[in-house]
Design a protein around this motif. Sequence first.
Motif, PDB file in Angstrom:
ATOM      1  N   ASN A   1      -2.945  -0.950  11.136  1.00  0.00           N
ATOM      2  CA  ASN A   1      -3.191   0.033  10.128  1.00  0.00           C
ATOM      3  C   ASN A   1      -4.093  -1.549   9.152  1.00  0.00           C
ATOM      4  OD1 ASN A   1      -4.766   1.957   8.325  1.00  0.00           O
ATOM      5  ND2 ASN A   1      -2.511   2.433   7.598  1.00  0.00           N
TER       6      ASN A   1
ATOM      7  N   CYS B   1       6.096   1.384   6.718  1.00  0.00           N
ATOM      8  CA  CYS B   1       6.088   3.246   6.780  1.00  0.00           C
ATOM      9  C   CYS B   1       5.914   3.429   8.808  1.00  0.00           C
ATOM     10  CB  CYS B   1       5.361   4.015   6.314  1.00  0.00           C
ATOM     11  SG  CYS B   1       3.942   3.324   6.368  1.00  0.00           S
ATOM     12  N   ILE B   2       4.806   2.831   9.580  1.00  0.00           N
ATOM     13  CA  ILE B   2       5.157   3.305  10.475  1.00  0.00           C
ATOM     14  C   ILE B   2       5.929   2.853  10.862  1.00  0.00           C
ATOM     15  CG2 ILE B   2       3.453   2.439  12.214  1.00  0.00           C
ATOM     16  CD1 ILE B   2       1.164   2.380  10.573  1.00  0.00           C
TER      17      ILE B   2
ATOM     18  N   PRO C   1       2.055   4.542   1.723  1.00  0.00           N
ATOM     19  CA  PRO C   1       1.664   5.035   2.664  1.00  0.00           C
ATOM     20  C   PRO C   1       0.940   6.361   2.385  1.00  0.00           C
ATOM     21  CG  PRO C   1       3.840   4.579   2.641  1.00  0.00           C
ATOM     22  CD  PRO C   1       3.880   4.236   1.025  1.00  0.00           C
TER      23      PRO C   1
ATOM     24  N   ASP D   1       4.335  -3.061  14.836  1.00  0.00           N
ATOM     25  CA  ASP D   1       3.277  -3.075  14.529  1.00  0.00           C
ATOM     26  C   ASP D   1       2.753  -4.406  13.438  1.00  0.00           C
ATOM     27  OD1 ASP D   1       2.335  -1.694  12.539  1.00  0.00           O
ATOM     28  OD2 ASP D   1       4.157  -0.955  10.941  1.00  0.00           O
TER      29      ASP D   1
ATOM     30  N   GLU E   1       4.131  -9.537   9.213  1.00  0.00           N
ATOM     31  CA  GLU E   1       3.149  -8.899   7.706  1.00  0.00           C
ATOM     32  C   GLU E   1       2.884 -10.425   6.758  1.00  0.00           C
ATOM     33  OE1 GLU E   1       2.096  -5.987   5.714  1.00  0.00           O
ATOM     34  OE2 GLU E   1       1.530  -7.654   4.203  1.00  0.00           O
TER      35      GLU E   1
ATOM     36  N   GLY F   1       4.163 -13.506   8.610  1.00  0.00           N
ATOM     37  CA  GLY F   1       3.279 -14.470   8.966  1.00  0.00           C
ATOM     38  C   GLY F   1       1.935 -13.733   9.395  1.00  0.00           C
ATOM     39  N   SER F   2       0.906 -14.703  10.226  1.00  0.00           N
ATOM     40  CA  SER F   2      -0.768 -13.680  10.180  1.00  0.00           C
ATOM     41  C   SER F   2      -0.607 -12.889  11.688  1.00  0.00           C
ATOM     42  CB  SER F   2      -1.560 -14.986   9.928  1.00  0.00           C
ATOM     43  OG  SER F   2      -2.961 -14.081   9.789  1.00  0.00           O
ATOM     44  N   LEU F   3      -0.937 -11.839  11.493  1.00  0.00           N
ATOM     45  CA  LEU F   3      -1.169 -11.163  13.251  1.00  0.00           C
ATOM     46  C   LEU F   3      -0.276 -11.444  14.018  1.00  0.00           C
ATOM     47  CD1 LEU F   3      -5.793 -11.406  12.174  1.00  0.00           C
ATOM     48  CD2 LEU F   3      -3.537  -9.535  12.131  1.00  0.00           C
TER      49      LEU F   3
ATOM     50  N   ALA G   1      -4.488  -5.694   1.425  1.00  0.00           N
ATOM     51  CA  ALA G   1      -3.932  -4.640   2.244  1.00  0.00           C
ATOM     52  C   ALA G   1      -5.438  -3.523   2.391  1.00  0.00           C
ATOM     53  CB  ALA G   1      -3.068  -3.348   1.305  1.00  0.00           C
TER      54      ALA G   1
ATOM     55  N   LEU H   1       0.604  -0.747  -0.029  1.00  0.00           N
ATOM     56  CA  LEU H   1       0.229   0.411   0.041  1.00  0.00           C
ATOM     57  C   LEU H   1       0.989   1.096   0.291  1.00  0.00           C
ATOM     58  CD1 LEU H   1      -3.211   0.478   0.377  1.00  0.00           C
ATOM     59  CD2 LEU H   1      -2.374   2.005   2.198  1.00  0.00           C
TER      60      LEU H   1
ATOM     61  N   PRO I   1      -6.030  -3.653   7.133  1.00  0.00           N
ATOM     62  CA  PRO I   1      -6.666  -3.255   5.784  1.00  0.00           C
ATOM     63  C   PRO I   1      -8.882  -2.814   6.463  1.00  0.00           C
ATOM     64  CG  PRO I   1      -5.941  -5.727   5.700  1.00  0.00           C
ATOM     65  CD  PRO I   1      -5.211  -4.525   7.123  1.00  0.00           C
TER      66      PRO I   1
ATOM     67  N   PHE J   1     -10.152  -7.258  10.428  1.00  0.00           N
ATOM     68  CA  PHE J   1      -9.183  -7.800  10.852  1.00  0.00           C
ATOM     69  C   PHE J   1      -9.079  -7.219  13.071  1.00  0.00           C
ATOM     70  CE2 PHE J   1      -8.066  -8.074   7.179  1.00  0.00           C
ATOM     71  CZ  PHE J   1      -6.916  -8.717   7.899  1.00  0.00           C
TER      72      PHE J   1
ATOM     73  N   GLY K   1       3.426  -3.650   5.946  1.00  0.00           N
ATOM     74  CA  GLY K   1       3.851  -3.098   4.807  1.00  0.00           C
ATOM     75  C   GLY K   1       5.262  -2.384   4.102  1.00  0.00           C
TER      76      GLY K   1
ATOM     77  N   SER L   1       2.580 -10.541   3.635  1.00  0.00           N
ATOM     78  CA  SER L   1       3.041 -10.603   2.200  1.00  0.00           C
ATOM     79  C   SER L   1       4.785 -10.816   2.145  1.00  0.00           C
ATOM     80  CB  SER L   1       2.625  -9.487   1.462  1.00  0.00           C
ATOM     81  OG  SER L   1       3.131  -9.116   0.745  1.00  0.00           O
TER      82      SER L   1
HETATM   83  C1  LIG Z   1      -3.273  -0.768   5.200  1.00  0.00           C
HETATM   84  S1  LIG Z   1      -2.226  -1.974   4.733  1.00  0.00           S
HETATM   85  C2  LIG Z   1      -1.289  -0.834   5.949  1.00  0.00           C
HETATM   86  C3  LIG Z   1       0.318  -0.924   5.462  1.00  0.00           C
HETATM   87  C4  LIG Z   1       1.544   0.037   6.344  1.00  0.00           C
HETATM   88  N1  LIG Z   1       1.324  -0.675   7.635  1.00  0.00           N
HETATM   89  C5  LIG Z   1       0.767   1.922   6.335  1.00  0.00           C
HETATM   90  O1  LIG Z   1       0.151   2.202   6.877  1.00  0.00           O
HETATM   91  O2  LIG Z   1       0.775   2.065   5.216  1.00  0.00           O
HETATM   92  C6  LIG Z   1      -2.740  -3.623   5.331  1.00  0.00           C
HETATM   93  C7  LIG Z   1      -0.823  -4.713   5.787  1.00  0.00           C
HETATM   94  O3  LIG Z   1      -1.176  -5.576   6.346  1.00  0.00           O
HETATM   95  C8  LIG Z   1      -1.472  -6.801   5.874  1.00  0.00           C
HETATM   96  N2  LIG Z   1      -1.638  -7.942   6.288  1.00  0.00           N
HETATM   97  C9  LIG Z   1      -3.272  -8.124   5.502  1.00  0.00           C
HETATM   98  N3  LIG Z   1      -3.406  -9.202   6.434  1.00  0.00           N
HETATM   99  C10 LIG Z   1      -2.684  -9.432   7.683  1.00  0.00           C
HETATM  100  C11 LIG Z   1      -2.506 -10.989   8.195  1.00  0.00           C
HETATM  101  N4  LIG Z   1      -3.497 -12.036   8.314  1.00  0.00           N
HETATM  102  N5  LIG Z   1      -1.420 -10.442   9.277  1.00  0.00           N
HETATM  103  C12 LIG Z   1      -0.533  -9.720   8.849  1.00  0.00           C
HETATM  104  N6  LIG Z   1      -0.400  -8.604   8.262  1.00  0.00           N
HETATM  105  C13 LIG Z   1      -1.355  -8.555   7.333  1.00  0.00           C
HETATM  106  C14 LIG Z   1      -1.375  -6.528   4.094  1.00  0.00           C
HETATM  107  O4  LIG Z   1      -0.510  -7.063   4.057  1.00  0.00           O
HETATM  108  C15 LIG Z   1      -0.565  -4.922   4.148  1.00  0.00           C
HETATM  109  O5  LIG Z   1       0.237  -4.977   4.438  1.00  0.00           O
END
Ligand SMILES: C[S@@+](CC[C@H](N)C(=O)[O-])C[C@H]1O[C@@H](n2cnc3c(N)ncnc32)[C@H](O)[C@@H]1O
Length: 284
Positions: free
Chosen positions: A190, A130-131, A100, A123, A148, A173-175, A214, A98, A192, A224, A127, A150
């Motif tokens: 931040n 940035c944060i 920023p 965080d 993250e 990994g996830s969350l 994202a 995404l 989706p 989320f 993504g 991805s």
């Molecule tokens: C809205 S973007 C924010 C990116 C960055 N932090 C910013 O503020 O610009 C959400 C990010 O969460 C990631 N994401 C989505 N599902 C996720 C999950 N289950 N675990 C970890 N990251 C995840 C996406 O790949 C994306 O990079």
Amino acid sequence: MTEKPEIWTIRKVLDWTRGYLAEKGVENARLETEWLLSAALGLDRVGLYVNFDKPLNPEELAACRGLVARRAKREPLQYILGTQEFCGLDFVVTPSVLIPRHDTEVIVEEALRRAPHAAAVLDIGVGSGCIAVALAKQLPHAQVVGVEQSPGAIALAQRNAERHGARVTLFEGSLFEPLGDQRFDLIVSNPPYIPTADLEALQPEVREYEPRAALDGGSDGLDFYRLIVPAAPEYLNPGGWLMVELGIGQAETVLGMFSRTGFCDCFTAQDPNGIDRVVGGRIG
Ligand SMILES: C[S@@+](CC[C@H](N)C(=O)[O-])C[C@H]1O[C@@H](n2cnc3c(N)ncnc32)[C@H](O)[C@@H]1O
């Protein structure tokens, strides 16, 4: 008699491109034209103006045409130029992440204001980084961790952290899944948050180019928060903060999730347009 070849000066290319991009629906066509031509010609914007009457050679014209054609298809300017500024830092961006947004600076400001002594920061959904990178630069003694899902985004976040000399540890990994028993003083995210049905109505720049993973927050955009808010206390030290960015109209529901989970000192913070952009709370 042979016809004289048409001469394209910088001024003429600027004028033509501005009209063409406006016709294609690009907002700020004037400014974007200047950025695109500056990049194509290796000049800054002042350089364009002082060379207004310079005729372009075929290679220069081809370089301009290439970038303008991409923008005319509504590819975001930032992916074409490859960077976006955030919190005063320049971030490399690719279609893996995404772009920023300046509204996201609110979560960084709130984090620094309310948790200036955080020693361990997480965080979620890092993504471009940035944060995490902005916080690591402002809290140089903190351990900053980013998660993250991805792989492309993880690689880019790593690159951005190195570019700014920021110490950020990244996990794919996830969350909370990759974190084991680590605990934090501050968790930011931040996630989706666009309701799935609203994705089709987004501008083509977002809808067709930014990663869907994202953007898509499930049927009401809140999937989320339902996962992050109740799980966060287990990963927070006593007194630790959770702060999340959100979309228009989501603050009240997300605040309710914070209260029901037992967070105290809950707050909302507004972006420069007065929209509730961040909800946060502290665990007792
Ligand atoms: C809205 S973007 C924010 C990116 C960055 N932090 C910013 O503020 O610009 C959400 C990010 O969460 C990631 N994401 C989505 N599902 C996720 C999950 N289950 N675990 C970890 N990251 C995840 C996406 O790949 C994306 O990079």
